[in-house]
Design a protein around this motif. Structure first.
Motif, PDB file in Angstrom:
ATOM      1  N   SER A  23       0.824  -1.200   0.000  1.00  0.00           N
ATOM      2  CA  SER A  23       0.000   0.000   0.000  1.00  0.00           C
ATOM      3  C   SER A  23       0.864   1.259   0.000  1.00  0.00           C
ATOM      4  O   SER A  23       0.350   2.362  -0.024  1.00  0.00           O
ATOM      5  N   ASN A  24       2.176   1.067   0.024  1.00  0.00           N
ATOM      6  CA  ASN A  24       3.119   2.183  -0.002  1.00  0.00           C
ATOM      7  C   ASN A  24       3.641   2.354  -1.428  1.00  0.00           C
ATOM      8  O   ASN A  24       4.436   1.547  -1.902  1.00  0.00           O
ATOM      9  N   PRO A  25       3.210   3.406  -2.126  1.00  0.00           N
ATOM     10  CA  PRO A  25       3.617   3.548  -3.531  1.00  0.00           C
ATOM     11  C   PRO A  25       5.127   3.677  -3.708  1.00  0.00           C
ATOM     12  O   PRO A  25       5.662   3.214  -4.712  1.00  0.00           O
ATOM     13  N   ALA A  26       5.838   4.249  -2.737  1.00  0.00           N
ATOM     14  CA  ALA A  26       7.297   4.375  -2.861  1.00  0.00           C
ATOM     15  C   ALA A  26       7.950   2.995  -2.894  1.00  0.00           C
ATOM     16  O   ALA A  26       8.874   2.749  -3.676  1.00  0.00           O
ATOM     17  N   ALA A 105      -4.384  -0.177  -3.008  1.00  0.00           N
ATOM     18  CA  ALA A 105      -4.995   1.145  -2.835  1.00  0.00           C
ATOM     19  C   ALA A 105      -6.208   1.089  -1.911  1.00  0.00           C
ATOM     20  O   ALA A 105      -6.430   2.018  -1.134  1.00  0.00           O
ATOM     21  N   LEU A 106      -6.989   0.027  -1.984  1.00  0.00           N
ATOM     22  CA  LEU A 106      -8.202  -0.024  -1.163  1.00  0.00           C
ATOM     23  C   LEU A 106      -7.897  -0.013   0.332  1.00  0.00           C
ATOM     24  O   LEU A 106      -8.513   0.765   1.072  1.00  0.00           O
ATOM     25  N   PRO A 107      -6.950  -0.823   0.827  1.00  0.00           N
ATOM     26  CA  PRO A 107      -6.615  -0.697   2.255  1.00  0.00           C
ATOM     27  C   PRO A 107      -6.005   0.665   2.597  1.00  0.00           C
ATOM     28  O   PRO A 107      -6.194   1.169   3.691  1.00  0.00           O
ATOM     29  N   ALA A 108      -5.292   1.271   1.635  1.00  0.00           N
ATOM     30  CA  ALA A 108      -4.663   2.570   1.877  1.00  0.00           C
ATOM     31  C   ALA A 108      -5.683   3.707   1.910  1.00  0.00           C
ATOM     32  O   ALA A 108      -5.344   4.821   2.326  1.00  0.00           O
ATOM     33  N   LEU A 109      -6.921   3.451   1.492  1.00  0.00           N
ATOM     34  CA  LEU A 109      -7.961   4.488   1.571  1.00  0.00           C
ATOM     35  C   LEU A 109      -8.123   4.988   3.003  1.00  0.00           C
ATOM     36  O   LEU A 109      -8.430   6.153   3.230  1.00  0.00           O
ATOM     37  N   GLY A 110      -7.899   4.107   3.956  1.00  0.00           N
ATOM     38  CA  GLY A 110      -8.036   4.470   5.364  1.00  0.00           C
ATOM     39  C   GLY A 110      -7.060   5.539   5.813  1.00  0.00           C
ATOM     40  O   GLY A 110      -7.271   6.180   6.847  1.00  0.00           O
ATOM     41  N   THR A 111      -5.996   5.766   5.049  1.00  0.00           N
ATOM     42  CA  THR A 111      -5.041   6.812   5.413  1.00  0.00           C
ATOM     43  C   THR A 111      -5.577   8.194   5.090  1.00  0.00           C
ATOM     44  O   THR A 111      -5.106   9.177   5.643  1.00  0.00           O
ATOM     45  N   THR A 114      -4.400  12.153  -0.156  1.00  0.00           N
ATOM     46  CA  THR A 114      -4.976  12.672  -1.398  1.00  0.00           C
ATOM     47  C   THR A 114      -4.649  11.791  -2.586  1.00  0.00           C
ATOM     48  O   THR A 114      -5.519  11.509  -3.415  1.00  0.00           O
ATOM     49  N   GLU A 115      -3.392  11.329  -2.697  1.00  0.00           N
ATOM     50  CA  GLU A 115      -3.009  10.529  -3.859  1.00  0.00           C
ATOM     51  C   GLU A 115      -3.757   9.199  -3.909  1.00  0.00           C
ATOM     52  O   GLU A 115      -4.058   8.687  -4.984  1.00  0.00           O
ATOM     53  N   VAL A 116      -4.085   8.640  -2.745  1.00  0.00           N
ATOM     54  CA  VAL A 116      -4.853   7.393  -2.715  1.00  0.00           C
ATOM     55  C   VAL A 116      -6.282   7.660  -3.195  1.00  0.00           C
ATOM     56  O   VAL A 116      -6.824   6.906  -4.008  1.00  0.00           O
ATOM     57  N   LEU A 117      -6.870   8.743  -2.685  1.00  0.00           N
ATOM     58  CA  LEU A 117      -8.230   9.092  -3.089  1.00  0.00           C
ATOM     59  C   LEU A 117      -8.305   9.374  -4.589  1.00  0.00           C
ATOM     60  O   LEU A 117      -9.250   8.950  -5.262  1.00  0.00           O
TER      61      LEU A 117
END
Length: 144
Positions: A23-26, A105-111, A114-117
């Protein structure tokens, strides 16, 4: 029971995605950066997933039917066509450019980042657009 099982499976999948760092794009982009700051750890994540999935599929597909369905929902063709190729290319390019795949991305929505959204918004828009184009093409074929 079926809904609870689906929830627990999704929770386990999301936790695995988060723990693995997908879930970490980096981290994902560093996996693709072979000539620079390459991080091979996601290869081990994918290998571990295969070690679990391959015997799991063998076990499950050896059953006459799933526990909570009347039958398995499997593709009825092995044909490689333009929609499959275009979808695969789009998926790969999106993952490589944004550093997100839908599963990460779906689990990262909880963060709330902006980039995830933005990614999930673009993902949903792309899905709806692809469905619209497919339906339009099918309607044109039927009327021709």
């Amino acid at each position: 029971m079926r809904l609870l099982t689906a929830f627990l499976i999704g929770l386990l999948f999301g936790a695995g995605i988060l723990i693995a760092g997908m879930s970490n794009p980096a981290k994902v982009l560093n996996f693709f950066d072979i000539a620079g700051t390459w991080d091979p750890s996601l290869a081990f994540v994918m290998g571990g997933a295969l070690l679990v999935a391959v015997p799991g599929y063998r076990l499950v597909l050896g059953r006459p039917k799933p526990l909570f369905e009347q039958g398995f929902q499997l593709p009825d063709t092995k044909r490689i066509d333009l929609p499959l190729i275009a979808g695969s290319l789009t998926f790969g390019l999106g993952w490589g450019v944004a550093g997100f795949c839908p599963g990460g991305a779906l689990p990262a929505l909880g963060t709330g980042r902006t980039e995830v959204l933005m990614f999930v918004g673009a993902l949903v828009t792309g899905l709806l657009l692809a469905r619209y184009i497919r339906n339009l093409m099918q309607n044109n074929l039927q009327t021709a």
